[in-house]
Design a protein around this motif. Structure first.
Motif, short mmCIF file in Angstrom:
data_model
loop_
_atom_site.label_atom_id
_atom_site.label_comp_id
_atom_site.label_asym_id
_atom_site.label_seq_id
_atom_site.Cartn_x
_atom_site.Cartn_y
_atom_site.Cartn_z
N LEU A 1 -40.85 53.59 14.97
CA LEU A 1 -39.83 54.57 14.61
C LEU A 1 -39.03 55.00 15.83
O LEU A 1 -37.80 55.11 15.77
CB LEU A 1 -40.51 55.77 13.95
CG LEU A 1 -39.61 56.86 13.35
CD1 LEU A 1 -40.31 57.52 12.17
CD2 LEU A 1 -39.25 57.91 14.38
N ALA B 1 -43.52 53.48 8.67
CA ALA B 1 -43.42 52.87 10.00
C ALA B 1 -44.30 53.63 11.00
O ALA B 1 -44.52 54.83 10.87
CB ALA B 1 -41.97 52.89 10.48
N ARG C 1 -44.67 63.87 10.00
CA ARG C 1 -43.42 63.21 10.36
C ARG C 1 -42.39 63.26 9.23
O ARG C 1 -41.20 63.33 9.49
CB ARG C 1 -43.70 61.77 10.78
CG ARG C 1 -44.27 61.69 12.19
CD ARG C 1 -44.20 60.28 12.73
NE ARG C 1 -45.30 59.48 12.26
CZ ARG C 1 -45.21 58.20 11.89
NH1 ARG C 1 -44.06 57.59 11.90
NH2 ARG C 1 -46.26 57.54 11.50
N LEU D 1 -37.52 55.27 7.54
CA LEU D 1 -38.69 54.67 8.17
C LEU D 1 -39.97 55.44 7.86
O LEU D 1 -41.04 54.83 7.74
CB LEU D 1 -38.48 54.57 9.68
CG LEU D 1 -37.42 53.57 10.13
CD1 LEU D 1 -37.38 53.48 11.66
CD2 LEU D 1 -37.66 52.19 9.53
N ASN D 2 -39.88 56.75 7.74
CA ASN D 2 -41.06 57.52 7.35
C ASN D 2 -41.48 57.21 5.93
O ASN D 2 -42.67 57.13 5.62
CB ASN D 2 -40.81 59.02 7.53
CG ASN D 2 -41.04 59.47 8.96
OD1 ASN D 2 -42.11 59.29 9.52
ND2 ASN D 2 -40.03 60.07 9.57
N LEU E 1 -34.66 58.14 10.26
CA LEU E 1 -35.96 58.81 10.29
C LEU E 1 -36.54 58.96 8.89
O LEU E 1 -37.73 58.73 8.67
CB LEU E 1 -35.83 60.19 10.95
CG LEU E 1 -35.56 60.23 12.45
CD1 LEU E 1 -35.43 61.66 12.93
CD2 LEU E 1 -36.67 59.51 13.22
N CYS F 1 -37.98 60.59 22.12
CA CYS F 1 -38.69 59.38 21.69
C CYS F 1 -39.59 58.85 22.80
O CYS F 1 -40.73 58.44 22.55
CB CYS F 1 -37.69 58.32 21.26
SG CYS F 1 -36.89 58.65 19.67
#
Length: 209
Positions: A152, A147, A101, A142-143, A139, A203
């Protein structure tokens, strides 16, 4: 994200884009040049047609083929912008058989940066970037924070919608809409809506499979 994830995402985005055709076309009639949805729909069709030949390729090679195909088949301003997104993602993921990710987030940022560079636009100019830039930044953050995928995706959908809605109160400085000046205020940018629809589709796919 492996190549199968990419192909499933293409299919999900195509379905969602077609479902939102009335909304996107209405936005483009209000402040665009009338061909945005045509080009987006054609892009989805091209990617869907290409998908069988991408089976077995690495994510980078698959994204590169998508970018090159879009560059040669999509008209208007959308073609070069969207193709540069995929080509830059491909370059960033080169050598990664199944990107994690964090790698995918970095590739997404590179793709968005390519659109910025190609379109000579940035955040706050009433374009697709008002959806894409906030999501790209989210992105990465949060990565880095570790998360979960579910959290996410929820946050990315919220950020995409917030960015899209923010274009309603902006004065356009790029594209046909910039000729309208303040008359464009009160209208959502069609490119930002298309990107919001695509992000929601991906998503939802990632969290409900």
């Amino acid at each position: 994200m492996n190549t199968q994830d990419i192909l499933q995402s293409i299919a999900a985005v195509q379905v969602s884009i077609l479902r939102h055709e009335p909304d996107i076309e209405a936005l483009d009639r209000a402040i665009g040049d009338g061909d945005h949805f045509i080009n987006v729909r054609r892009g989805c069709e091209v990617m869907a047609e290409l998908s069988p030949s991408l089976q077995g390729l690495t994510p980078a090679d698959a994204l590169n083929r998508i970018g090159m195909k879009l560059l040669s088949t999509i008209g208007g301003a959308s073609g070069p912008l969207i193709s540069s997104f995929f080509l830059s993602m491909a370059a960033t993921l080169k050598g990664a058989a199944e990107p994690d990710r964090r790698q995918f987030a970095a590739a997404f940022v590179a793709g968005v940066d390519a659109i910025k560079s190609r379109g000579k636009a940035d955040l706050g100019e009433k374009t697709m970037l008002d959806t894409l830039i906030p999501v790209a930044r989210l992105l990465v953050r949060l990565n880095e924070e570790g998360a979960s995928l579910a959290d996410l995706c929820v946050a990315a959908k919220q950020e995409a919608t917030q960015g899209m809605l923010a274009t309603r109160d902006m004065v356009a400085t790029k594209g046909r809409a910039h000729f309208l000046g303040e008359r464009a205020i009160g209208h959502i940018d069609p490119g930002s809506k298309s990107c919001e629809v695509a992000i929601h589709a991906v998503c939802d796919l990632m969290t409900h499979r």
